[in-house]
Design a protein around this motif. Sequence first.
Motif, PDB file in Angstrom:
ATOM      1  N   GLU A  73     -64.130  61.694 -50.249  1.00 30.31           N
ATOM      2  CA  GLU A  73     -64.898  61.435 -51.466  1.00 30.31           C
ATOM      3  C   GLU A  73     -63.983  61.141 -52.647  1.00 30.31           C
ATOM      4  OE1 GLU A  73     -68.054  60.429 -53.483  1.00 30.31           O
ATOM      5  OE2 GLU A  73     -68.203  61.098 -51.395  1.00 30.31           O
ATOM      6  N   ILE A  74     -62.863  61.853 -52.726  1.00 27.98           N
ATOM      7  CA  ILE A  74     -61.906  61.595 -53.811  1.00 27.98           C
ATOM      8  C   ILE A  74     -61.371  60.174 -53.709  1.00 27.98           C
ATOM      9  CG2 ILE A  74     -59.663  62.223 -54.784  1.00 27.98           C
ATOM     10  CD1 ILE A  74     -60.217  65.112 -53.858  1.00 27.98           C
ATOM     11  N   VAL A  75     -61.043  59.740 -52.506  1.00 26.76           N
ATOM     12  CA  VAL A  75     -60.532  58.380 -52.304  1.00 26.76           C
ATOM     13  C   VAL A  75     -61.560  57.353 -52.769  1.00 26.76           C
ATOM     14  CG1 VAL A  75     -59.821  56.673 -50.582  1.00 26.76           C
ATOM     15  CG2 VAL A  75     -58.975  59.028 -50.432  1.00 26.76           C
ATOM     16  N   LYS A  76     -62.810  57.541 -52.400  1.00 28.29           N
ATOM     17  CA  LYS A  76     -63.872  56.627 -52.835  1.00 28.29           C
ATOM     18  C   LYS A  76     -63.936  56.545 -54.349  1.00 28.29           C
ATOM     19  CE  LYS A  76     -66.965  57.518 -48.899  1.00 28.29           C
ATOM     20  NZ  LYS A  76     -68.265  58.140 -48.516  1.00 28.29           N
ATOM     21  N   ARG A  77     -63.832  57.677 -54.993  1.00 26.49           N
ATOM     22  CA  ARG A  77     -63.961  57.698 -56.453  1.00 26.49           C
ATOM     23  C   ARG A  77     -62.739  57.112 -57.142  1.00 26.49           C
ATOM     24  NH1 ARG A  77     -68.250  61.478 -58.638  1.00 26.49           N
ATOM     25  NH2 ARG A  77     -69.686  61.552 -56.871  1.00 26.49           N
ATOM     26  N   PHE A  78     -61.565  57.340 -56.588  1.00 30.00           N
ATOM     27  CA  PHE A  78     -60.368  56.715 -57.139  1.00 30.00           C
ATOM     28  C   PHE A  78     -60.503  55.186 -57.102  1.00 30.00           C
ATOM     29  CE2 PHE A  78     -57.758  60.596 -57.127  1.00 30.00           C
ATOM     30  CZ  PHE A  78     -56.931  60.339 -58.210  1.00 30.00           C
ATOM     31  N   LYS A  79     -61.028  54.671 -56.026  1.00 28.97           N
ATOM     32  CA  LYS A  79     -61.163  53.226 -55.883  1.00 28.97           C
ATOM     33  C   LYS A  79     -62.150  52.641 -56.888  1.00 28.97           C
ATOM     34  CE  LYS A  79     -59.750  52.962 -51.039  1.00 28.97           C
ATOM     35  NZ  LYS A  79     -60.154  52.674 -49.635  1.00 28.97           N
ATOM     36  N   LYS A  80     -62.961  53.487 -57.477  1.00 28.53           N
ATOM     37  CA  LYS A  80     -63.912  53.047 -58.509  1.00 28.53           C
ATOM     38  C   LYS A  80     -63.450  53.434 -59.914  1.00 28.53           C
ATOM     39  CE  LYS A  80     -67.845  53.416 -55.332  1.00 28.53           C
ATOM     40  NZ  LYS A  80     -69.126  54.135 -55.030  1.00 28.53           N
ATOM     41  N   GLY A  81     -62.169  53.846 -60.014  1.00 28.87           N
ATOM     42  CA  GLY A  81     -61.625  54.191 -61.323  1.00 28.87           C
ATOM     43  C   GLY A  81     -61.691  55.658 -61.674  1.00 28.87           C
ATOM     44  N   GLY A  82     -62.016  56.498 -60.700  1.00 28.16           N
ATOM     45  CA  GLY A  82     -62.109  57.924 -60.954  1.00 28.16           C
ATOM     46  C   GLY A  82     -60.755  58.613 -60.948  1.00 28.16           C
ATOM     47  N   ARG A  83     -60.776  59.886 -61.310  1.00 28.21           N
ATOM     48  CA  ARG A  83     -59.563  60.698 -61.380  1.00 28.21           C
ATOM     49  C   ARG A  83     -59.819  62.044 -60.714  1.00 28.21           C
ATOM     50  NH1 ARG A  83     -59.477  60.857 -67.708  1.00 28.21           N
ATOM     51  NH2 ARG A  83     -61.687  61.018 -67.178  1.00 28.21           N
ATOM     52  N   LEU A  84     -58.728  62.784 -60.504  1.00 32.49           N
ATOM     53  CA  LEU A  84     -58.802  64.118 -59.921  1.00 32.49           C
ATOM     54  C   LEU A  84     -58.314  65.130 -60.940  1.00 32.49           C
ATOM     55  CD1 LEU A  84     -59.083  66.152 -57.571  1.00 32.49           C
ATOM     56  CD2 LEU A  84     -56.804  65.438 -56.809  1.00 32.49           C
ATOM     57  N   PHE A  85     -59.143  66.127 -61.213  1.00 28.36           N
ATOM     58  CA  PHE A  85     -58.788  67.204 -62.133  1.00 28.36           C
ATOM     59  C   PHE A  85     -58.691  68.520 -61.372  1.00 28.36           C
ATOM     60  CE2 PHE A  85     -60.568  64.098 -64.988  1.00 28.36           C
ATOM     61  CZ  PHE A  85     -59.902  64.274 -66.196  1.00 28.36           C
ATOM     62  N   TYR A  86     -57.706  69.342 -61.743  1.00 26.82           N
ATOM     63  CA  TYR A  86     -57.605  70.718 -61.269  1.00 26.82           C
ATOM     64  C   TYR A  86     -57.752  71.654 -62.463  1.00 26.82           C
ATOM     65  CZ  TYR A  86     -55.079  68.836 -57.121  1.00 26.82           C
ATOM     66  OH  TYR A  86     -54.695  68.157 -55.991  1.00 26.82           O
ATOM     67  N   ILE A  87     -58.482  72.744 -62.291  1.00 25.80           N
ATOM     68  CA  ILE A  87     -58.509  73.799 -63.304  1.00 25.80           C
ATOM     69  C   ILE A  87     -58.286  75.146 -62.622  1.00 25.80           C
ATOM     70  CG2 ILE A  87     -59.972  72.636 -65.000  1.00 25.80           C
ATOM     71  CD1 ILE A  87     -62.348  74.295 -63.904  1.00 25.80           C
ATOM     72  N   GLY A  88     -57.603  76.034 -63.323  1.00 21.70           N
ATOM     73  CA  GLY A  88     -57.363  77.369 -62.799  1.00 21.70           C
ATOM     74  C   GLY A  88     -56.708  78.233 -63.849  1.00 21.70           C
ATOM     75  N   ALA A  89     -56.546  79.498 -63.529  1.00 22.66           N
ATOM     76  CA  ALA A  89     -55.888  80.453 -64.424  1.00 22.66           C
ATOM     77  C   ALA A  89     -54.754  81.131 -63.666  1.00 22.66           C
ATOM     78  CB  ALA A  89     -56.890  81.504 -64.930  1.00 22.66           C
ATOM     79  N   GLY A  90     -53.725  81.552 -64.387  1.00 22.56           N
ATOM     80  CA  GLY A  90     -52.618  82.263 -63.761  1.00 22.56           C
ATOM     81  C   GLY A  90     -51.946  81.443 -62.671  1.00 22.56           C
ATOM     82  N   THR A  91     -51.645  82.101 -61.543  1.00 21.52           N
ATOM     83  CA  THR A  91     -50.996  81.407 -60.432  1.00 21.52           C
ATOM     84  C   THR A  91     -51.791  80.189 -59.992  1.00 21.52           C
ATOM     85  OG1 THR A  91     -49.956  83.443 -59.621  1.00 21.52           O
ATOM     86  CG2 THR A  91     -50.212  81.653 -58.047  1.00 21.52           C
ATOM     87  N   SER A  92     -53.100  80.321 -59.900  1.00 26.18           N
ATOM     88  CA  SER A  92     -53.936  79.204 -59.452  1.00 26.18           C
ATOM     89  C   SER A  92     -53.810  78.011 -60.390  1.00 26.18           C
ATOM     90  CB  SER A  92     -55.401  79.651 -59.361  1.00 26.18           C
ATOM     91  OG  SER A  92     -55.557  80.666 -58.389  1.00 26.18           O
ATOM     92  N   GLY A  93     -53.824  78.284 -61.690  1.00 28.60           N
ATOM     93  CA  GLY A  93     -53.678  77.207 -62.658  1.00 28.60           C
ATOM     94  C   GLY A  93     -52.316  76.549 -62.576  1.00 28.60           C
ATOM     95  N   ARG A  94     -51.282  77.364 -62.408  1.00 30.99           N
ATOM     96  CA  ARG A  94     -49.921  76.817 -62.313  1.00 30.99           C
ATOM     97  C   ARG A  94     -49.770  75.917 -61.088  1.00 30.99           C
ATOM     98  NH1 ARG A  94     -49.054  82.367 -63.725  1.00 30.99           N
ATOM     99  NH2 ARG A  94     -48.584  82.488 -65.957  1.00 30.99           N
TER     100      ARG A  94
END
Length: 270
Positions: free
Chosen positions: A52-73
């Motif tokens: 699904e990410i690949v499909k969206r990238f091909k349409k101009g989409g992006r990938l975001f990560y959010i997290g806190a502490g170790t997960s965020g880093r």
Amino acid sequence: MREGSTTEQSSYYDDLEKMSVRDLLVNMNNEDKKVALAVQDAIPYIEPLVEEIVKRFKKGGRLFYIGAGTSGRLGVLDASECPPTYGVPDTWVIGLIAGGDGALRKAVENAEDDLKQAWYDLKEFDINEKDVLVGIAASGRTPYVIGGLRDANKNNVLTACVTCNKGSEVAKEAVFPIEVVVGSEFVTGSTRMKSGTAQKLILNMISTSVMIKLGRVRGNKMVDMQLSNEKLVIRGTRMVAAELGIDEDLAQKLLLKHKSVRAAIDNYKK
């Protein structure tokens, strides 16, 4: 300990301070061996997300990560390594940590407890329905991540998560929940250990698979990597020489002229 919260369960080991250094290392390693198997079990849930990410990238989409502490880093780390590795803009994969960039080095107290802050942070990047948001939370209880996923869903942004507890609040908010249960930590509750390792493996798998499917790898080579230091120039030179069957002096001249392995190979005239 909350019932069902695997990440908070007591370690299988006790009296750690009485162990020899060798025993500490061996026992930690034994626990780490369990991580790859837990990640293997999660592959059926990672696969459709990558597609699904690949499909969206091909349409101009992006990938975001959010997290806190170790997960965020870990999210910021994975995002920051995509441009030099694959030669993509730093706007393609974006990692955000609760408390802002200062939290990468120092803990920002209570930053992860705000249900609304993640969406405020994401809106600064004009996140929209073409994009994908992955919330990273070992516990699955982090308000910053829960709120970000919840608000993303309301705004038609595709959501996913990586968590190390089954049936968590974070997983309930994600359209694509990835639950990788690695068991209790060697040091009880220290999720920077096995949980963090599992999260990093999965983020590596996601971003690497996406970049390969977007054509940023040729054969098994990083043909679009940034030539940002001498080591990478040498690596690129060897790649060009091997691909074209030429000596390294000529390969380096081509590489420096065309600024990338891909361009050097594609523009070579025999």
